[in-house]
Scaffold this motif. Structure first.
Motif, PDB file in Angstrom:
ATOM      1  N   MET A   1     -19.723  -6.105  28.080  1.00 15.16           N
ATOM      2  CA  MET A   1     -20.049  -7.021  27.012  1.00 15.16           C
ATOM      3  C   MET A   1     -18.773  -7.203  26.210  1.00 15.16           C
ATOM      4  N   PHE A   2     -18.471  -8.442  25.882  1.00 11.94           N
ATOM      5  CA  PHE A   2     -17.235  -8.626  25.147  1.00 11.94           C
ATOM      6  C   PHE A   2     -17.354  -9.697  24.082  1.00 11.94           C
ATOM      7  N   ASP A   3     -16.490  -9.580  23.102  1.00  8.76           N
ATOM      8  CA  ASP A   3     -16.389 -10.550  22.023  1.00  8.76           C
ATOM      9  C   ASP A   3     -14.904 -10.814  21.829  1.00  8.76           C
ATOM     10  N   LEU A   4     -14.484 -12.020  22.162  1.00  9.26           N
ATOM     11  CA  LEU A   4     -13.084 -12.382  22.032  1.00  9.26           C
ATOM     12  C   LEU A   4     -12.969 -13.592  21.106  1.00  9.26           C
ATOM     13  N   PRO A   5     -11.987 -13.556  20.196  1.00 12.95           N
ATOM     14  CA  PRO A   5     -11.810 -14.724  19.330  1.00 12.95           C
ATOM     15  C   PRO A   5     -11.371 -15.927  20.163  1.00 12.95           C
ATOM     16  N   MET A   6     -11.819 -17.128  19.764  1.00 14.33           N
ATOM     17  CA  MET A   6     -11.468 -18.338  20.507  1.00 14.33           C
ATOM     18  C   MET A   6     -11.149 -19.492  19.567  1.00 14.33           C
ATOM     19  N   GLU A   7     -10.545 -19.202  18.441  1.00  9.87           N
ATOM     20  CA  GLU A   7     -10.258 -20.248  17.466  1.00  9.87           C
ATOM     21  C   GLU A   7      -8.986 -21.019  17.789  1.00  9.87           C
ATOM     22  N   THR A   8      -7.970 -20.337  18.251  1.00  9.20           N
ATOM     23  CA  THR A   8      -6.704 -21.004  18.547  1.00  9.20           C
ATOM     24  C   THR A   8      -6.570 -21.244  20.050  1.00  9.20           C
ATOM     25  N   LYS A   9      -5.638 -22.112  20.405  1.00 15.99           N
ATOM     26  CA  LYS A   9      -5.368 -22.378  21.834  1.00 15.99           C
ATOM     27  C   LYS A   9      -4.941 -21.095  22.542  1.00 15.99           C
ATOM     28  N   ARG A  10      -4.167 -20.285  21.864  1.00 17.08           N
ATOM     29  CA  ARG A  10      -3.695 -19.027  22.457  1.00 17.08           C
ATOM     30  C   ARG A  10      -4.875 -18.075  22.722  1.00 17.08           C
ATOM     31  N   GLU A  11      -5.795 -17.975  21.753  1.00 15.87           N
ATOM     32  CA  GLU A  11      -6.968 -17.113  21.925  1.00 15.87           C
ATOM     33  C   GLU A  11      -7.850 -17.634  23.060  1.00 15.87           C
ATOM     34  N   GLN A  12      -7.982 -18.935  23.175  1.00 16.48           N
ATOM     35  CA  GLN A  12      -8.751 -19.520  24.271  1.00 16.48           C
ATOM     36  C   GLN A  12      -8.111 -19.196  25.619  1.00 16.48           C
ATOM     37  N   LYS A  13      -6.791 -19.204  25.665  1.00 16.97           N
ATOM     38  CA  LYS A  13      -6.069 -18.850  26.892  1.00 16.97           C
ATOM     39  C   LYS A  13      -6.351 -17.392  27.260  1.00 16.97           C
ATOM     40  N   TYR A  14      -6.289 -16.492  26.267  1.00 17.51           N
ATOM     41  CA  TYR A  14      -6.573 -15.077  26.520  1.00 17.51           C
ATOM     42  C   TYR A  14      -8.007 -14.886  27.011  1.00 17.51           C
ATOM     43  N   TYR A  15      -8.929 -15.647  26.431  1.00 18.84           N
ATOM     44  CA  TYR A  15     -10.326 -15.586  26.875  1.00 18.84           C
ATOM     45  C   TYR A  15     -10.427 -15.969  28.347  1.00 18.84           C
ATOM     46  N   ARG A  16      -9.819 -17.092  28.724  1.00 22.83           N
ATOM     47  CA  ARG A  16      -9.871 -17.552  30.122  1.00 22.83           C
ATOM     48  C   ARG A  16      -9.251 -16.528  31.068  1.00 22.83           C
ATOM     49  N   GLU A  17      -8.131 -15.935  30.657  1.00 23.98           N
ATOM     50  CA  GLU A  17      -7.470 -14.929  31.491  1.00 23.98           C
ATOM     51  C   GLU A  17      -8.345 -13.683  31.652  1.00 23.98           C
ATOM     52  N   PHE A  18      -8.992 -13.259  30.564  1.00 27.99           N
ATOM     53  CA  PHE A  18      -9.849 -12.077  30.646  1.00 27.99           C
ATOM     54  C   PHE A  18     -11.055 -12.344  31.539  1.00 27.99           C
ATOM     55  N   ARG A  19     -11.671 -13.498  31.366  1.00 27.12           N
ATOM     56  CA  ARG A  19     -12.821 -13.872  32.199  1.00 27.12           C
ATOM     57  C   ARG A  19     -12.415 -13.970  33.667  1.00 27.12           C
ATOM     58  N   LYS A  20     -11.257 -14.534  33.934  1.00 29.77           N
ATOM     59  CA  LYS A  20     -10.753 -14.629  35.308  1.00 29.77           C
ATOM     60  C   LYS A  20     -10.556 -13.231  35.902  1.00 29.77           C
ATOM     61  N   CYS A  21     -10.052 -12.301  35.099  1.00 26.58           N
ATOM     62  CA  CYS A  21      -9.882 -10.916  35.546  1.00 26.58           C
ATOM     63  C   CYS A  21     -11.231 -10.316  35.932  1.00 26.58           C
ATOM     64  N   LEU A  22     -12.248 -10.559  35.126  1.00 28.89           N
ATOM     65  CA  LEU A  22     -13.585 -10.054  35.443  1.00 28.89           C
ATOM     66  C   LEU A  22     -14.051 -10.582  36.802  1.00 28.89           C
ATOM     67  N   LEU A  23     -13.938 -11.888  36.987  1.00 31.28           N
ATOM     68  CA  LEU A  23     -14.402 -12.506  38.227  1.00 31.28           C
ATOM     69  C   LEU A  23     -13.602 -12.023  39.428  1.00 31.28           C
ATOM     70  N   GLU A  24     -12.290 -11.888  39.283  1.00 27.72           N
ATOM     71  CA  GLU A  24     -11.441 -11.417  40.378  1.00 27.72           C
ATOM     72  C   GLU A  24     -11.763  -9.975  40.767  1.00 27.72           C
ATOM     73  N   ASN A  25     -12.337  -9.220  39.844  1.00 23.22           N
ATOM     74  CA  ASN A  25     -12.677  -7.821  40.114  1.00 23.22           C
ATOM     75  C   ASN A  25     -14.153  -7.626  40.434  1.00 23.22           C
ATOM     76  N   GLY A  26     -14.824  -8.700  40.819  1.00 28.63           N
ATOM     77  CA  GLY A  26     -16.185  -8.592  41.313  1.00 28.63           C
ATOM     78  C   GLY A  26     -17.286  -8.576  40.271  1.00 28.63           C
ATOM     79  N   PHE A  27     -16.964  -8.870  39.017  1.00 27.88           N
ATOM     80  CA  PHE A  27     -17.989  -8.934  37.986  1.00 27.88           C
ATOM     81  C   PHE A  27     -18.694 -10.287  38.073  1.00 27.88           C
ATOM     82  N   THR A  28     -19.977 -10.309  37.764  1.00 23.01           N
ATOM     83  CA  THR A  28     -20.728 -11.553  37.705  1.00 23.01           C
ATOM     84  C   THR A  28     -21.342 -11.684  36.320  1.00 23.01           C
ATOM     85  N   MET A  29     -21.502 -12.928  35.881  1.00 24.22           N
ATOM     86  CA  MET A  29     -22.036 -13.163  34.546  1.00 24.22           C
ATOM     87  C   MET A  29     -23.543 -12.948  34.535  1.00 24.22           C
TER      88      MET A  29
END
Length: 97
Positions: A1-29
């Motif tokens: 379970m995660f909570d990541l800030p997504m207010e700035t473009k940079r934070e949105q980028k970090y969110y996408r990268e973290f989510r991609k890491c989850l998916l690449e490591n076999g996690f499902t939503m």
């Protein structure tokens, strides 16, 4: 379970990268900001914990919850109204309120 800030473009980028890491490591939503992954043992569990620890954005929060297969199978779905999800659940126990 995660909570990541997504207010700035940079934070949105970090969110996408973290989510991609989850998916690449076999996690499902399971639902928004809640992902799941089965692991065979505690050693494997620690492996994924270390991977996620390295990928957490500085301002992010991640909570890991480890449950046994039996506990997971005892999960209850509570729905306010009938939905498409009911059809997808199969033999899980449903309580519609």
């Amino acid at each position: 379970m995660f909570d990541l800030p997504m207010e700035t473009k940079r934070e949105q980028k970090y969110y996408r990268e973290f989510r991609k890491c989850l998916l690449e490591n076999g996690f499902t939503m399971m639902q928004y900001s809640v992902y799941q992954r089965p692991v065979p043992n505690r050693q494997s569990m620690k492996k994924y914990q270390a991977i996620l620890q390295r990928k957490i954005p500085q301002q992010g929060e991640v909570r890991l919850l480890y449950v046994t297969e039996r506990q997971y199978n005892d999960m209850q779905f509570l729905l306010g109204t009938s939905s498409r999800q009911e059809e997808l659940v199969g033999n899980k126990k449903l309580v519609v309120i």
